[in-house]
Design an enzyme around this catalytic site. Structure first.
Site, PDB file in Angstrom:
ATOM      1  N   SER A 168       0.864  -1.183   0.000  1.00 46.81           N
ATOM      2  CA  SER A 168       0.000   0.000   0.000  1.00 46.81           C
ATOM      3  C   SER A 168       0.897   1.228   0.000  1.00 46.81           C
ATOM      4  CB  SER A 168      -0.867   0.014   1.261  1.00 46.81           C
ATOM      5  OG  SER A 168      -1.415   1.296   1.474  1.00 46.81           O
ATOM      6  N   TYR A 179      -2.303  -1.194  10.526  1.00 49.95           N
ATOM      7  CA  TYR A 179      -2.386  -1.430   9.080  1.00 49.95           C
ATOM      8  C   TYR A 179      -1.137  -0.884   8.393  1.00 49.95           C
ATOM      9  CZ  TYR A 179      -3.917  -1.241   4.210  1.00 49.95           C
ATOM     10  OH  TYR A 179      -3.998  -1.403   2.851  1.00 49.95           O
TER      11      TYR A 179
END
Ligand code: NAD
Length: 274
Positions: A168, A179
């Site tokens: 990401s 995350y």
């Protein structure tokens, strides 16, 4: 006071979401993945399903793996691929899963570690040991140990192969949420493993998307692609990520390993004049 209110109203008008459309270009399908057996984790929906579809169009034999059988079944029949149920947090199930996957595909040439979750904890104080562990085990630990098993067999059989992680843009940024940490770890993993296995012809890369239409982000799922924080003012389409993924798995990317291809139009560049 009145003037302040008027200015605020005008600003709100300017800020009002604009409906946008994405203009996407694809390379024409040209059998770029013929002869490749590819596993895509989390392939039932979102980016995983878009990649599976693209890989099939390029001639690959694809198996999608995820937790919900009904979703997998529906996607597999739409895309024209195989499916198996897999929870990537359950590392003890990997041997049996890979045995079955090999039977279904006739071998494994590529692994795409795409399955992931983001629990979007609003503040630092909302992060709990449970949310922390869950994101680590799905986004990071699962892909690590699945890759370990797949590469072990490639090494034993002196086989070449390619692993792709879906990282990401957050892997390049500071974060207070687990995350973000998982994606930083994924990037480190990609580079470390790529270096370790480069001389054996095993390539390991990552695609690191910016905010993309998906259930995970909830962005763009209503058809409105407006997203002020992305450079193009819109969210990315899963198909855009799939195109890059397809290139990285293909032989055209034969000299590329250990790379994290960030798909966010230079948003992560720490420019002096920002
Ligand atoms: P999504 O929620 O639509 O898809 C995630 C997929 O992973 C789903 O199919 C889900 O069932 C599966 N999954 C979740 N936990 C699993 C588990 N324990 N075992 C097996 N499968 C599991 O979201 P998405 O946006 O398509 O996300 C795919 C990947 O892309 C993730 O790794 C995510 O971090 C990454 N990513 C997404 C974006 C974005 O904006 N959408 C941006 C950057 C990176």
């Amino acid at each position: 006071m009145k003037l302040k209110k008027t200015i605020k109203a005008v600003l709100n008008l300017v800020k009002r979401p604009i409906r946008l459309e994405a203009n996407i270009s694809y390379l024409s399908p040209s059998n770029r993945l013929v002869g490749k057996n590819i596993i895509v984790t989390g392939g039932g929906r979102g980016l995983g399903a878009a990649m599976a579809e693209r890989f099939v169009k390029e001639g690959a034999c694809v198996l999608i793996a995820g937790r919900t059988e009904s979703t997998l079944k529906e996607t597999a029949s739409r895309v024209g691929c195989k499916y198996l149920v897999l929870d990537v947090a359950d590392v003890n199930s990997f041997d049996a899963f890979l045995r079955e996957a090999k039977q279904e595909l006739g071998g494994i040439d590529c692994l795409v570690n795409n399955a992931g979750i983001s629990l979007h904890e609003p503040t630092f104080f909302d992060v709990t040991p449970e949310t922390f562990d869950k994101q680590i085990s799905i986004n990071m630990k699962g892909g690590y140990f699945l890759t370990q098993k797949v590469i072990k067999e490639w090494v034993e059989k002196e086989q070449i192969g390619s692993v792709l992680f879906i990282s990401s843009e957050t892997g390049d940024m500071m974060d207070f949420r687990p995350y973000g940490f998982t994606k930083v770890a994924v990037n480190s993993m990609v580079q470390g493993l790529a270096y370790l296995f480069a001389k054996r012809g095993i390539r390991i890369n990552a695609v690191a998307p910016g905010v993309t239409v998906s259930d995970m982000t909830g962005q763009g799922t209503d058809g409105n692609l407006y997203h002020k924080k992305n450079m193009l003012g819109r969210v990315y389409m899963p198909e855009e990520v799939a195109e890059t993924a397809c290139f990285l798995l293909s032989e055209a990317a034969g000299c590329i390993s250990g790379q994290i291809i960030t798909c966010n139009n230079a948003k992560s560049i720490n420019a002096r004049w920002k």
